[in-house]
Design an enzyme around this catalytic site. Sequence first.
Site, short mmCIF file in Angstrom:
data_model
loop_
_atom_site.label_atom_id
_atom_site.label_comp_id
_atom_site.label_asym_id
_atom_site.label_seq_id
_atom_site.Cartn_x
_atom_site.Cartn_y
_atom_site.Cartn_z
N LYS A 33 -64.21 14.78 -63.33
CA LYS A 33 -62.67 15.84 -62.58
C LYS A 33 -62.20 16.81 -62.96
O LYS A 33 -62.72 17.07 -64.40
CB LYS A 33 -61.63 14.71 -61.90
CG LYS A 33 -61.33 14.40 -63.62
CD LYS A 33 -59.82 13.31 -63.54
CE LYS A 33 -58.90 12.82 -65.17
NZ LYS A 33 -58.85 11.45 -64.72
N TYR A 243 -46.92 43.20 -76.84
CA TYR A 243 -46.33 43.01 -75.69
C TYR A 243 -44.92 42.42 -77.21
O TYR A 243 -45.44 41.65 -77.48
CB TYR A 243 -46.12 42.06 -75.01
CG TYR A 243 -46.48 42.83 -74.36
CD1 TYR A 243 -46.07 43.25 -73.43
CD2 TYR A 243 -47.96 41.81 -73.87
CE1 TYR A 243 -46.68 44.04 -71.73
CE2 TYR A 243 -48.38 42.15 -72.36
CZ TYR A 243 -47.58 43.27 -71.74
OH TYR A 243 -48.05 43.60 -70.06
C1 PLP Z 1 -59.09 10.09 -65.99
C2 PLP Z 1 -59.50 9.26 -65.88
C3 PLP Z 1 -60.89 8.28 -66.53
C4 PLP Z 1 -61.35 9.20 -67.53
O1 PLP Z 1 -60.48 9.10 -68.90
P1 PLP Z 1 -61.06 9.67 -70.14
O2 PLP Z 1 -59.66 9.22 -71.04
O3 PLP Z 1 -60.83 10.72 -70.38
O4 PLP Z 1 -62.28 8.50 -70.56
C5 PLP Z 1 -60.97 7.58 -66.00
N1 PLP Z 1 -59.93 6.46 -65.17
C6 PLP Z 1 -59.00 7.37 -64.64
C7 PLP Z 1 -58.73 6.60 -63.10
C8 PLP Z 1 -59.09 8.49 -64.64
O5 PLP Z 1 -58.16 8.65 -63.78
#
Ligand code: PLP
Length: 338
Positions: A33, A243
């Site tokens: 994601k 800056y």
């Molecule tokens: C982002 C997410 C994960 C992965 O989590 P990590 O801590 O990066 O392994 C797993 N399940 C859901 C529902 C998530 O939103």
Amino acid sequence: MAYIELCKENFYHNLDQLILKAGAKHKLAVVLKDNAYGHGLEEMAQMAAEYGIKEAVVADNDEALRIRELFTNVLVLGDTPRIDKRLSYAISELESLRHIAPEVKVELKVDTGMHRNGISLQELDEALTLVKNRGIQLFGVMTHYRSADELTSEFFWQKKTFASVKSRVRQAGFDQTRFHSCNSAALLRSVGFDETIARVGIAIYGFDTLPEGFEKSDLRPVLSLWARRASRRTLRPGQRVGYGGEFTAPKTMKVSTYDLGYGDGWPRGDAHNPYVTEEGCRILGRVSMDYLSLEEEKETVCIMRDAARAARHFGTIPYEMTTALQPTLLRRIRKEKK
Ligand SMILES: *Cc1c(COP(=O)(O)O)cnc(C)c1O
């Protein structure tokens, strides 16, 4: 142009390590994601598929459609469900089950204590009845832990709650439904992992988020961030950089400007508490939108190789360091270790 380098060897090493925990390759669902936590969705998906990973998890339909050909199933965490053999959808509300097309691959999310998404335990029976009556395809039942990366008992009671959810689902006659609950931290600390898949994110990118007190895993950062020299100059003592002129040259020094800034997703930070690059060079003065300055002359410099170290410096977590990196940065895949 500043760029991101992805180390395939480290990525595969991390997958090897995680398979030792999950028990089999097909049990790893890689969480891609948010542009693969900023690493680059297509690049990471391609490498994962080449390794033999069959399952992925993404945020929305846009991401899912970009990689769907590469996996047997892609779980979409938060978007409007589509009817697609390869896509499954996390469904968090009873209301959705009343309207959803029965052909959608549903992964019912149950709230076992995080109170972010998912139906409540009290709603489970009604949800299962709706699923049966409407002929909905219950592909999976899932939950998410709120404290898997903390040394407390919270993880255990949530796990126990999910165990009771599983038995209620099975008792209702769903014997084809898969179950999953583990993120990286939960998988890394579990003994005798026995679910269908684990949804692993941060660990595949090389970060172990478990605190002291847990056995350390051997994970290696996949991403490194590089910047290129845009120009150079020699500063005389007393001349000030950037800056606000926050950095004053104490002596004659050779300073170069590199093409990375907060517009690329690198934190602006605090000029009075400068970040030190992976090569030991502190950032001079303020970071601007597209540039930062270093006492350095090299054409290319490595700004970050260990996002966990950078995260400690900026008071955040490795997730935020890498996810902030803009999709417009070029991604390159390095096949061999340097
Ligand atoms: C982002 C997410 C994960 C992965 O989590 P990590 O801590 O990066 O392994 C797993 N399940 C859901 C529902 C998530 O939103």
